[in-house]
Motif scaffolding. Structure first.
Motif, mmCIF file in Angstrom:
data_model
loop_
_atom_site.group_PDB
_atom_site.id
_atom_site.type_symbol
_atom_site.label_atom_id
_atom_site.label_comp_id
_atom_site.label_asym_id
_atom_site.label_seq_id
_atom_site.Cartn_x
_atom_site.Cartn_y
_atom_site.Cartn_z
ATOM 1 N N GLY A 1 -11.837 5.606 0.344
ATOM 2 C CA GLY A 1 -12.730 5.980 1.441
ATOM 3 C C GLY A 1 -13.157 4.825 2.311
ATOM 4 O O GLY A 1 -13.717 5.032 3.390
ATOM 5 N N ARG A 2 -12.892 3.595 1.854
ATOM 6 C CA ARG A 2 -13.254 2.424 2.654
ATOM 7 C C ARG A 2 -12.040 1.807 3.363
ATOM 8 O O ARG A 2 -12.156 0.736 3.956
ATOM 9 C CB ARG A 2 -13.933 1.373 1.774
ATOM 10 N N ILE A 3 -10.906 2.472 3.295
ATOM 11 C CA ILE A 3 -9.725 2.011 4.023
ATOM 12 C C ILE A 3 -9.737 2.641 5.416
ATOM 13 O O ILE A 3 -9.635 3.856 5.567
ATOM 14 C CB ILE A 3 -8.425 2.386 3.284
ATOM 15 N N LEU A 4 -9.838 1.795 6.441
ATOM 16 C CA LEU A 4 -9.900 2.303 7.808
ATOM 17 C C LEU A 4 -8.555 2.809 8.299
ATOM 18 O O LEU A 4 -8.484 3.737 9.103
ATOM 19 C CB LEU A 4 -10.386 1.199 8.758
ATOM 20 N N GLY A 5 -7.478 2.179 7.847
ATOM 21 C CA GLY A 5 -6.172 2.594 8.326
ATOM 22 C C GLY A 5 -5.099 1.603 7.940
ATOM 23 O O GLY A 5 -5.331 0.647 7.192
ATOM 24 N N LEU A 6 -3.905 1.840 8.467
ATOM 25 C CA LEU A 6 -2.724 1.046 8.163
ATOM 26 C C LEU A 6 -2.160 0.473 9.446
ATOM 27 O O LEU A 6 -2.004 1.181 10.445
ATOM 28 C CB LEU A 6 -1.673 1.928 7.479
#
Length: 437
Positions: A165-170
């Motif tokens: 849930g704390r990964i903004l994106g790739l």
């Protein structure tokens, strides 16, 4: 009739801000739709400091203290910043210091090179919390490679111990040219078999993460700017030395992308008129004469089999990287043929960078990528000699020639920084209310 003063999203009067002078900190503005822009300006100023007060933020950004207070309150509520101590007292109330919460959010970056893949997880402050490099047997099948990358991303997040849930994106960094609007890898000379590959959509489908795709050298420049903080403020040319040669340009803290998103292709500047054929279709390109494969070919052409045998070069296409490393090591150790080969390549790179510096008028050139010391050091020295000895503005300023602060993984860190930069960095797209990337 009594007139009413128009206000911005922070309740401040809409009075235009004066443009910042060259070298001054980025300023906020009071034009319409600037709530997000001003918030990004304040967050960026906090991120680049080791601790800054609200009063200092107001002075740095040109925003009123009330606007800064409103923005800080929102950033605190969002968990993006924290109050972490107090400044020394100057006679009055001690000022509370604000710092970025580096663990608030993270992003994942992947750099796809023709023979290797680097994966990095980066926190909000730009620090790398996990990295992994692996050799790639082949990049010729984009569909298969998407699956390989998706699994590597999953492993990277798990091994970094970061909540999903704390990964903004790739972010994915690849050799150009690209259609950045549609997330397409068009037909890069360094990725054989790739033609109009919808990499952004494919990676989003495979990982479930919001995905952005960009040129690897541009991504590396963004990573250098994001992770470098105040040390990389202003303008610089980022020269990326890898399987290919590319450049990213940061001008007054803004990334220069060009009309199609393909600015910085310094590897396809002509340095030898009617020279060696390049995979782009032209002849005499910098990359055709100074890439790892080109150096190995040049040693063979100029000094013959005796030199390649003496250095233990294999000369097979799948051994280019190993041969290049041996060549550069021999040059550093004083082998005359190897040193001559490196010298000629360094002069050509210096020539291309001199032209770029004359065109862009930057005050810093940053060298990055995974070139071994036996090549990177002569290149740095030659760029310094040519740029500070022959650039048109040499009597006005000295150009700093510096190594990357990010290191050899600049492409992957830059790819992760694409997400952070696109989400939080102040820019005209935020100001205009359009998408970040």
């Amino acid at each position: 009739m009594t007139s009413r003063t128009r206000t911005d999203d922070d309740g401040e009067p809409l009075t235009p801000a004066l443009p910042a002078a060259v070298g001054q900190a980025r300023s906020g503005t009071n034009l319409p739709r600037v709530g997000g822009y001003n918030q990004a300006v304040v967050l960026d100023a906090i991120r680049e400091s080791a601790g800054i007060s609200r009063v200092e933020l107001a002075a740095m950004t040109g925003l009123t203290t009330q606007t800064v207070s409103n923005i800080v309150r929102r950033l605190l509520a969002a968990g993006l910043i924290a109050e972490t101590g107090h400044a020394p007292s100057s006679g009055g109330k001690r000022r509370t210091l604000l710092t970025i919460r580096s663990d608030a959010y993270f992003s994942v970056g992947v750099h796809l090179d023709p023979d290797a893949m680097v994966t990095a997880v980066v926190d909000l402050a730009g620090a790398t919390v996990h990295r992994h490099r692996r050799r790639l047997a082949s990049t010729g099948d984009p569909a298969r490679l998407v699956g390989v990358v998706a699994r590597a991303v999953d492993r990277a997040v798990q091994q970094a111990g970061v909540p999903c849930g704390r990964i903004l994106g790739l972010g994915v960094a690849v050799p150009g040219p690209l259609d950045t609007r549609h997330g397409l890898v068009v037909e890069p000379p360094n990725l054989a078999g790739w033609h109009q590959v919808a990499l952004r959509d494919a990676m989003h489908t495979a990982t479930g993460l919001s995905t952005v795709v960009d040129n690897d050298a541009t991504a590396a420049a963004i990573g250098e700017r994001w992770a470098g903080g105040a040390e990389r403020s202003g303008s610089f040319l980022f020269l990326y030395l890898g399987t290919g040669i590319g450049a990213g340009v940061v001008h007054w803290d803004r990334v220069l992308r060009g009309d199609s998103g393909n600015a910085g292709e310094i590897g396809h500047v002509i340095v030898v008129p009617d020279g060696r054929p390049c995979r782009c279709g032209a002849r005499g390109c910098l990359e055709a004469h100074c890439s790892p494969a080109a150096l190995v070919a040049d040693l063979l052409e100029r000094h013959g089999r005796r030199a390649t045998n003496r250095l233990g070069l294999d000369l097979r296409p799948d051994r280019v990287r190993a041969d290049y490393d041996l060549l550069c090591r021999a040059a550093r150790d004083g082998d005359k043929a190897a040193a001559d080969t490196v010298r000629v390549a360094a002069e050509r790179i210096g020539q291309a960078v001199l032209s770029a510096v004359n065109l862009l008028d930057v005050s810093r050139v940053v060298l990055g990528g995974d070139a071994p010391p036996g090549f990177a050091e002569p290149v740095r020295d030659e760029i310094d000699r040519q740029v500070n000895g022959h650039s048109i503005a040499r009597r006005v300023r000295t150009v700093a020639i510096e190594d990357s602060l990010v290191g050899p993984d600049a492409g992957a860190v830059g790819a992760a920084s694409l997400v952070l930069h696109g989400t939080y960095a102040p820019g005209w797209r935020l100001l205009l209310g359009t998408e970040s990337q």
